[in-house]
Design an enzyme around this catalytic site. Sequence first.
Site, PDB file in Angstrom:
ATOM      1  N   ARG A  73      14.253 -69.326 -23.254  1.00 49.88           N
ATOM      2  CA  ARG A  73      13.203 -68.820 -24.173  1.00 49.88           C
ATOM      3  C   ARG A  73      13.681 -67.580 -24.700  1.00 49.88           C
ATOM      4  NH1 ARG A  73       7.959 -64.806 -22.864  1.00 49.88           N
ATOM      5  NH2 ARG A  73       7.421 -65.062 -25.095  1.00 49.88           N
ATOM      6  N   HIS A 111       7.907 -61.717 -31.401  1.00 52.79           N
ATOM      7  CA  HIS A 111       7.899 -61.048 -30.109  1.00 52.79           C
ATOM      8  C   HIS A 111       7.867 -59.459 -30.470  1.00 52.79           C
ATOM      9  CE1 HIS A 111       8.540 -61.192 -25.556  1.00 52.79           C
ATOM     10  NE2 HIS A 111       8.388 -59.891 -25.627  1.00 52.79           N
ATOM     11  N   GLU A 119       2.050 -62.138 -26.159  1.00 56.65           N
ATOM     12  CA  GLU A 119       1.013 -61.009 -25.835  1.00 56.65           C
ATOM     13  C   GLU A 119       0.413 -60.549 -26.843  1.00 56.65           C
ATOM     14  OE1 GLU A 119       2.893 -58.447 -23.256  1.00 56.65           O
ATOM     15  OE2 GLU A 119       3.510 -59.927 -21.857  1.00 56.65           O
ATOM     16  N   ASN A 166       1.830 -65.058 -19.353  1.00 60.67           N
ATOM     17  CA  ASN A 166       2.726 -64.051 -18.661  1.00 60.67           C
ATOM     18  C   ASN A 166       1.940 -63.065 -17.820  1.00 60.67           C
ATOM     19  OD1 ASN A 166       4.400 -64.779 -20.778  1.00 60.67           O
ATOM     20  ND2 ASN A 166       4.442 -62.761 -21.991  1.00 60.67           N
ATOM     21  N   TYR A 209       2.169 -60.399 -14.399  1.00 64.31           N
ATOM     22  CA  TYR A 209       3.366 -59.431 -13.740  1.00 64.31           C
ATOM     23  C   TYR A 209       2.181 -59.072 -12.594  1.00 64.31           C
ATOM     24  CZ  TYR A 209       6.730 -59.886 -17.146  1.00 64.31           C
ATOM     25  OH  TYR A 209       7.734 -60.283 -18.185  1.00 64.31           O
ATOM     26  N   GLU A 269       6.473 -65.807 -18.548  1.00 68.01           N
ATOM     27  CA  GLU A 269       7.079 -64.748 -18.029  1.00 68.01           C
ATOM     28  C   GLU A 269       6.827 -64.141 -16.651  1.00 68.01           C
ATOM     29  OE1 GLU A 269       7.222 -60.932 -20.589  1.00 68.01           O
ATOM     30  OE2 GLU A 269       7.681 -62.389 -22.181  1.00 68.01           O
TER      31      GLU A 269
HETATM   32  C1  FCB Z   1       6.011 -58.068 -21.408  1.00 69.73           C
HETATM   33  C2  FCB Z   1       6.734 -58.360 -22.574  1.00 69.73           C
HETATM   34  C3  FCB Z   1       8.326 -58.557 -22.299  1.00 69.73           C
HETATM   35  C4  FCB Z   1       8.853 -57.673 -21.176  1.00 69.73           C
HETATM   36  C5  FCB Z   1       8.066 -57.519 -19.924  1.00 69.73           C
HETATM   37  C6  FCB Z   1       8.390 -56.763 -18.878  1.00 69.73           C
HETATM   38  O1  FCB Z   1       4.814 -57.486 -21.438  1.00 69.73           O
HETATM   39  O2  FCB Z   1       6.240 -59.562 -22.980  1.00 69.73           O
HETATM   40  O3  FCB Z   1       8.877 -58.558 -23.561  1.00 69.73           O
HETATM   41  O4  FCB Z   1       8.929 -56.175 -21.745  1.00 69.73           O
HETATM   42  O5  FCB Z   1       6.513 -57.366 -20.303  1.00 69.73           O
END
Ligand code: FCB
Length: 460
Positions: free
Chosen positions: A78, A122, A167, A296, A298, A356
């Site tokens: 990607r 992006h 995002e 995505n 985290y 992600e």
């Molecule tokens: C996300 C973004 C990516 C990267 C990660 C750590 O929010 O999409 O570009 O910076 O965080």
Amino acid sequence: MSFPSDFPAGFVWGVATAAYQIEGAVADDGRGESIWDRFSHTPGRTANGDTGDVACDHYHRWPEDLELIGNLGVAAYRFSIAWPRILPDGVTPNRHGGLPFYERLVDRLLERGIDPVVTLNHWDLPQALQDRGGWTSRDTVERFADYAATVFRSLGDRVRLWITHNEPWMVAFIGHYRGVHAPGLVDLQAALRAAHHLLLSHGAAVRAFRALGAAGEIGITLNLFPTYPVSESDADREAAAASAGYTNRWFLDPIFRQAYPADTVSRFERCGATMDFVEDGDLPLIASPIDFLGVNYYSPRRVSASGDEFGWHVQPGTASGRPTTAIGGEIYPDGLTGLLVGLQRDYGSVPLYVTENGAAVDDQIGPDGGVHDEARIDFLERHFAAAHRALQLGVDLRGYFVWSLMDNFEWAMGYGPRLGLTYVDYATQRRIPKDSFAFYRRFIAGTRERLARDARRPSP
Ligand code: FCB
């Protein structure tokens, strides 16, 4: 199904990057200025005044990076296309090239049997469009649809998965309301307009994609937060639900239900904003059917009721008592399972990809020359297991992209945070695959071997 023995056949293991974070070469081949060039060159906007001027110099070193991707053994890569390389002023096609760079990359990936997965936006909007209002302007919707159509015409026969925006919450709210990302505004009304135009342009791009009869599939990537109250009190529970309206439902509901969430609309209106930018026909366009949703993930958000402007307070990751990444994000793999299961429950059966997931680790080159990032390996292994649990619970999860192929420009945080499977020594541009790179390669190879073994086994 037991972990990790059986991810389904066809499950796509991939790795991700984004143009502004890796390419550099900001003035090569007629590329125009992006809002991230302008923002990062504005004093005080990024850590150490870091910019993407050089980044990982991927624009020049892409053949070496392609080797890395090949060595990893992923099924898909990607990456994003830099809009200002294609339409430097946002309107006029680049006479000096732009697309050929990506055409070469796509062809070389396909030669190696790696599927290209392309993100169109992006975050690197052409600055010339920002000068005319950027995402707060309705005109940008048409500009994005034109840009998308240009790219579909050149790569539409070869790209398997297309992602319109990465995002949009970050662009709209972190860029226009928190002022932390480009274009750096602090204006709720501007953020809502930007969010609406991002969504509308997503719908317009999907419509253009269908009209052109392109071969692949198209979707959008949202950063979504499993959101938990810090206590069981009614006030905290209400605050958590409200906060998820702001981060999650504000995008999911228009896309899948053709409506903005009423409770969040009222909350924004109480803060003085209006929805006067919504026109007839907008919501059906935004809700144009998509082929998949990119997620995505985290960290979760842990929320308490407060007297802040929206009525909630987000606890810092470090207050959770759980381990955190090097940039303070709480590590909570169960959040991924819950998020995926909740999406399927609340929004139906759209196929999902984790587009992600990854961790910032305080990586150092060891005396032996290696980078021994055990913490990242542990993070990934636990999140893969969390995705596997979602599969067991019936979620239609199709693939998983690790962020990121290599360390890169982490937006406002500059080059400090390292999230790569490959260490980048920015002084020399040397790439050093970390231990997590070897781990991921073995993991992917292992799942492939098990599938091949199962296929050979006679059925009972
Ligand atoms: C996300 C973004 C990516 C990267 C990660 C750590 O929010 O999409 O570009 O910076 O965080």
